[in-house]
Design a protein around this motif. Structure first.
Motif, PDB file in Angstrom:
ATOM      1  N   ASP A 105       7.219   1.451   4.371  1.00  0.00           N
ATOM      2  CA  ASP A 105       5.921   1.038   4.902  1.00  0.00           C
ATOM      3  C   ASP A 105       4.813   1.551   3.993  1.00  0.00           C
ATOM      4  OD1 ASP A 105       3.720   0.281   6.308  1.00  0.00           O
ATOM      5  OD2 ASP A 105       4.195   1.407   8.122  1.00  0.00           O
ATOM      6  N   TRP A 106       4.260   0.655   3.192  1.00  0.00           N
ATOM      7  CA  TRP A 106       3.163   0.985   2.292  1.00  0.00           C
ATOM      8  C   TRP A 106       1.851   0.400   2.802  1.00  0.00           C
ATOM      9  CZ3 TRP A 106       5.565  -0.418  -3.137  1.00  0.00           C
ATOM     10  CH2 TRP A 106       6.668   0.406  -3.384  1.00  0.00           C
ATOM     11  N   SER A 107       1.840  -0.104   4.029  1.00  0.00           N
ATOM     12  CA  SER A 107       0.673  -0.825   4.540  1.00  0.00           C
ATOM     13  C   SER A 107      -0.542   0.071   4.774  1.00  0.00           C
ATOM     14  CB  SER A 107       1.031  -1.554   5.839  1.00  0.00           C
ATOM     15  OG  SER A 107       1.430  -0.615   6.830  1.00  0.00           O
ATOM     16  N   ASP A 108      -0.341   1.346   5.040  1.00  0.00           N
ATOM     17  CA  ASP A 108      -1.467   2.246   5.301  1.00  0.00           C
ATOM     18  C   ASP A 108      -2.035   2.874   4.039  1.00  0.00           C
ATOM     19  OD1 ASP A 108      -1.293   1.774   7.997  1.00  0.00           O
ATOM     20  OD2 ASP A 108      -0.050   3.526   8.402  1.00  0.00           O
ATOM     21  N   GLU A 109      -1.409   2.625   2.925  1.00  0.00           N
ATOM     22  CA  GLU A 109      -1.835   3.260   1.686  1.00  0.00           C
ATOM     23  C   GLU A 109      -2.740   2.313   0.905  1.00  0.00           C
ATOM     24  OE1 GLU A 109       1.239   5.430  -0.330  1.00  0.00           O
ATOM     25  OE2 GLU A 109       2.521   5.301   1.435  1.00  0.00           O
ATOM     26  N   ASP A 110      -3.802   2.858   0.353  1.00  0.00           N
ATOM     27  CA  ASP A 110      -4.793   2.067  -0.370  1.00  0.00           C
ATOM     28  C   ASP A 110      -4.513   2.157  -1.866  1.00  0.00           C
ATOM     29  OD1 ASP A 110      -7.009   0.503  -0.802  1.00  0.00           O
ATOM     30  OD2 ASP A 110      -8.383   2.214  -0.873  1.00  0.00           O
ATOM     31  N   TYR A 111      -3.908   1.095  -2.414  1.00  0.00           N
ATOM     32  CA  TYR A 111      -3.534   1.070  -3.820  1.00  0.00           C
ATOM     33  C   TYR A 111      -4.308  -0.019  -4.547  1.00  0.00           C
ATOM     34  CZ  TYR A 111       0.617   3.828  -2.692  1.00  0.00           C
ATOM     35  OH  TYR A 111       1.466   4.821  -2.285  1.00  0.00           O
ATOM     36  N   THR A 112      -4.630   0.269  -5.796  1.00  0.00           N
ATOM     37  CA  THR A 112      -5.086  -0.812  -6.652  1.00  0.00           C
ATOM     38  C   THR A 112      -3.849  -1.631  -6.984  1.00  0.00           C
ATOM     39  OG1 THR A 112      -4.691   0.396  -8.706  1.00  0.00           O
ATOM     40  CG2 THR A 112      -6.874   0.658  -7.668  1.00  0.00           C
ATOM     41  N   GLU A 113      -4.051  -2.836  -7.457  1.00  0.00           N
ATOM     42  CA  GLU A 113      -2.895  -3.674  -7.793  1.00  0.00           C
ATOM     43  C   GLU A 113      -2.047  -3.004  -8.877  1.00  0.00           C
ATOM     44  OE1 GLU A 113      -1.820  -8.191  -9.232  1.00  0.00           O
ATOM     45  OE2 GLU A 113      -3.781  -7.784  -8.359  1.00  0.00           O
ATOM     46  N   GLU A 114      -2.689  -2.362  -9.821  1.00  0.00           N
ATOM     47  CA  GLU A 114      -1.955  -1.694 -10.897  1.00  0.00           C
ATOM     48  C   GLU A 114      -1.097  -0.549 -10.351  1.00  0.00           C
ATOM     49  OE1 GLU A 114      -2.843   0.923 -14.903  1.00  0.00           O
ATOM     50  OE2 GLU A 114      -4.387  -0.470 -14.194  1.00  0.00           O
ATOM     51  N   LEU A 115      -1.660   0.264  -9.479  1.00  0.00           N
ATOM     52  CA  LEU A 115      -0.896   1.379  -8.899  1.00  0.00           C
ATOM     53  C   LEU A 115       0.244   0.881  -8.015  1.00  0.00           C
ATOM     54  CD1 LEU A 115      -3.662   3.997  -8.030  1.00  0.00           C
ATOM     55  CD2 LEU A 115      -1.913   4.149  -9.809  1.00  0.00           C
ATOM     56  N   LEU A 116      -0.009  -0.211  -7.306  1.00  0.00           N
ATOM     57  CA  LEU A 116       1.041  -0.792  -6.466  1.00  0.00           C
ATOM     58  C   LEU A 116       2.218  -1.242  -7.327  1.00  0.00           C
ATOM     59  CD1 LEU A 116       1.947  -1.647  -3.654  1.00  0.00           C
ATOM     60  CD2 LEU A 116       0.810  -3.825  -4.034  1.00  0.00           C
ATOM     61  N   TRP A 117       1.952  -1.901  -8.456  1.00  0.00           N
ATOM     62  CA  TRP A 117       3.019  -2.348  -9.351  1.00  0.00           C
ATOM     63  C   TRP A 117       3.751  -1.161  -9.961  1.00  0.00           C
ATOM     64  CZ3 TRP A 117       5.493  -6.614  -9.096  1.00  0.00           C
ATOM     65  CH2 TRP A 117       4.857  -7.758  -8.634  1.00  0.00           C
ATOM     66  N   GLU A 118       3.024  -0.087 -10.271  1.00  0.00           N
ATOM     67  CA  GLU A 118       3.673   1.112 -10.803  1.00  0.00           C
ATOM     68  C   GLU A 118       4.608   1.730  -9.768  1.00  0.00           C
ATOM     69  OE1 GLU A 118       0.716   3.839 -12.267  1.00  0.00           O
ATOM     70  OE2 GLU A 118      -0.008   2.406 -13.774  1.00  0.00           O
ATOM     71  N   LYS A 119       4.151   1.793  -8.520  1.00  0.00           N
ATOM     72  CA  LYS A 119       4.990   2.346  -7.455  1.00  0.00           C
ATOM     73  C   LYS A 119       6.218   1.459  -7.223  1.00  0.00           C
ATOM     74  CE  LYS A 119       4.894   4.193  -2.807  1.00  0.00           C
ATOM     75  NZ  LYS A 119       4.110   4.767  -1.753  1.00  0.00           N
ATOM     76  N   LEU A 120       6.020   0.166  -7.247  1.00  0.00           N
ATOM     77  CA  LEU A 120       7.133  -0.767  -7.076  1.00  0.00           C
ATOM     78  C   LEU A 120       8.131  -0.626  -8.220  1.00  0.00           C
ATOM     79  CD1 LEU A 120       8.471  -3.070  -5.528  1.00  0.00           C
ATOM     80  CD2 LEU A 120       7.011  -4.659  -6.788  1.00  0.00           C
TER      81      LEU A 120
END
Length: 145
Positions: A105-120
């Motif tokens: 569940d990553w829905s509560d976390e505020d990520y930039t698109e770049e950070l989201l792709w890095e986490k993925l």
């Protein structure tokens, strides 16, 4: 065709549960097994990862049920490779498998698109590096919400 003694079949059943079929490995499978198991190079080289974006809401329960039905209908998704305690490796089709579903569940976390792709990418790299035990089945689902 594989010729096995009843004691060998009993041992296989004790390892994997109920079986549907037993086959020898194809030449390609034997080569892949050699490269992935004995050479220990490039962990995950034969690991295929598929990333899908589901645009509508998705019930984890329904997704799991759908994949469970899919696995029951397709023997390739229920096949394991037994090779460590054998002279001749075998592919064994299990009668049943339990599909694994991991939910993140990553829905509560505020990520930039770049950070989201890095986490993925980090999640995918970690998954690829995990030991994929061929005698336990080789696939699972990760649902990120």
């Amino acid at each position: 065709m594989v010729r096995l003694q009843q004691s060998e079949i009993d041992k296989i059943v004790s390892q994997v549960g109920e079986i549907e079929s037993i086959y020898p490995l194809t030449g390609t499978q034997a080569g892949m097994l050699f490269h992935s198991d004995y050479l220990q190079k490039d962990a995950g080289v034969y690991c295929e990862q598929l990333l899908l974006e589901i645009l509508n809401s998705c019930s984890p329960k329904h997704l799991l049920e759908a994949w469970q039905r899919t696995a029951q209908q397709h023997a390739a998704l229920r096949t394991v490779i037994l090779h460590h305690s054998r002279v001749e490796p075998l592919q064994v089709v299990k009668r049943n498998v339990a599909v694994e579903l991991e939910e993140c569940d990553w829905s509560d976390e505020d990520y930039t698109e770049e950070l989201l792709w890095e986490k993925l990418q980090a999640l995918l790299d970690c998954d690829r590096a995990k030991s994929h035990k061929l005698d336990e089945g080789a696939w699972r689902l990760i649902l990120i919400g």
